[in-house]
Write an enzyme that holds these catalytic residues in place. Structure first.
Site, PDB file in Angstrom:
ATOM      1  N   LYS A 184      -9.599  -7.520   8.861  1.00 27.68           N
ATOM      2  CA  LYS A 184     -10.250  -7.749  10.160  1.00 27.68           C
ATOM      3  C   LYS A 184     -10.080  -6.502  11.012  1.00 27.68           C
ATOM      4  CE  LYS A 184      -6.323  -9.954  12.446  1.00 27.68           C
ATOM      5  NZ  LYS A 184      -5.799 -11.133  13.099  1.00 27.68           N
ATOM      6  N   HIS A 209       0.828  -1.211   0.000  1.00 27.18           N
ATOM      7  CA  HIS A 209       0.000   0.000   0.000  1.00 27.18           C
ATOM      8  C   HIS A 209       0.863   1.261   0.000  1.00 27.18           C
ATOM      9  CE1 HIS A 209      -3.503  -2.509   0.659  1.00 27.18           C
ATOM     10  NE2 HIS A 209      -4.255  -1.433   0.518  1.00 27.18           N
TER      11      HIS A 209
END
Length: 185
Positions: free
Chosen positions: A103, A38
């Site tokens: 999550k 990222h």
């Protein structure tokens, strides 16, 4: 309980039909990426350079899979804590990403960006990495092989399970759940 089946590329109309709390089974292609990937992707966007993958309408799974055992396509593939990608997610949504899978909770900037760009955040079950790996039928590195397990993989999945946590309408199932079970004195 209804389970919705989805596959990328996802349209705005597909996204608007998904509601926080919906369970989905994903089949087709999803990409992977964690912190290091990222960071590199965001740096490319800031430099005005093309991304190594066209994320328009796509899904990205926050995972760093373990090496595959002989005869398997991938090792354990459980979700990474999504908050680690919060700083980068709004930029990825601007690039056309429609769903991210991980999550844990997301910050307000991510939730606002999901609404703005008509996208969703999905949770996958932590601690079930070996079971989730069974839904992955093919895995290949498509960018940043030097990052090892944090490289960007193209996964072909069949019935990969997830739950919509944040929808494009601004609903957060974690907040809704807390309110439903809060003690009101």
């Amino acid at each position: 309980m209804t389970v919705k089946r989805i596959s990328a590329p996802l349209s705005d109309e597909d996204i608007m039909e998904l509601k926080a709390g919906d369970n989905v089974l994903i089949s087709g292609v999803i990409y992977t990426g964690r912190d290091a990937a990222h960071k590199k992707l965001t740096e490319l966007v800031e430099a005005g350079e093309p991304l190594p993958v066209d994320f328009t309408g796509q899904m990205i799974y926050y995972v760093g899979p373990s090496p595959a055992k002989p005869g398997k396509v991938i090792g354990s593939a459980g979700p990474t804590t999504s908050g680690r990608m919060d700083a980068y997610t709004p930029t990825m949504l601007e690039q056309g990403l429609k769903a991210c899978i991980g999550k844990g909770s997301r910050n307000k900037a991510v939730k606002d960006a999901l609404v703005k760009h008509k996208a969703v955040y999905l949770a996958s079950t932590g601690g079930a990495a070996a079971l989730l790996a069974r839904t992955i039928k093919k895995a290949e590195v498509v960018a940043y092989p030097e990052l090892g397990p944090e490289a960007i993989y193209r996964l072909e999945v069949e019935d990969f399970p997830a739950t919509v946590v944040n929808d494009a309408h601004g609903t957060d199932i974690y907040e809704v759940g807390r309110q439903e079970y809060a003690l009101n004195d």
